[in-house]
Design a protein around this motif. Structure first.
Motif, mmCIF file in Angstrom:
data_model
loop_
_atom_site.group_PDB
_atom_site.id
_atom_site.type_symbol
_atom_site.label_atom_id
_atom_site.label_comp_id
_atom_site.label_asym_id
_atom_site.label_seq_id
_atom_site.Cartn_x
_atom_site.Cartn_y
_atom_site.Cartn_z
ATOM 1 N N LEU A 1 1.232 -6.390 -10.162
ATOM 2 C CA LEU A 1 0.986 -5.498 -9.027
ATOM 3 C C LEU A 1 1.147 -4.034 -9.417
ATOM 4 N N SER B 210 -2.081 -3.203 -11.052
ATOM 5 C CA SER B 210 -3.129 -3.089 -10.044
ATOM 6 C C SER B 210 -3.053 -1.749 -9.333
ATOM 7 N N CYS C 112 2.788 -5.601 -0.622
ATOM 8 C CA CYS C 112 2.520 -7.020 -0.856
ATOM 9 C C CYS C 112 3.486 -7.833 -0.006
ATOM 10 N N VAL D 270 -2.001 -8.296 0.482
ATOM 11 C CA VAL D 270 -1.857 -7.097 -0.352
ATOM 12 C C VAL D 270 -2.734 -5.986 0.219
#
Length: 121
Positions: A37, A40, A51, A110
């Motif tokens: 994450l 990302s 998230c 998310v």
């Protein structure tokens, strides 16, 4: 798997502070994805990443900031409230149904957070 309606109810209760967030669920489901994450967030050039996950009446969440700072569970909710003091509730009205749908399919909910420049009048 928990129903979409129950997931939505659990998420709402967690964001309102009525339901405690689960450290066990965080460790079981979210902790292993922290690095992914973070990557990302950097790839998408968002200003933060939210998230969430819910299962069996429990909810866990994280907020990831650029630089890799992660806020977990209650600290994530507090961070969101500080980041979006006037718009979090409105944004949650849009996000929670989408998160519930994602989670009911076995995915995480998310959302990337982007700051919009203030409009002059």
């Amino acid at each position: 798997m928990t129903s979409k309606k129950q997931i939505d109810s659990d998420l709402q209760a967690a964001f309102l502070g009525v339901k405690a967030l689960s450290n066990d669920l965080y460790v079981e489901e979210l902790a292993g994805y922290e690095d992914e994450l973070k990557d990302s967030l950097n790839q998408d050039a968002d200003d933060a990443l939210l998230c969430v996950f819910a299962d069996r009446g429990e909810v866990a969440m994280m907020v990831v900031e650029p630089g890799g700072t992660i806020y977990r569970n209650e600290k994530a909710v507090a961070k969101l409230r500080a980041m979006l003091p006037n718009t979090l509730d409105v944004n949650l009205q849009v996000l929670l149904p989408m998160f519930s749908a994602d989670i009911s399919r076995g995915d995480f909910g998310v959302a990337g957070i982007k700051w919009l420049p203030a409009q002059s009048t």
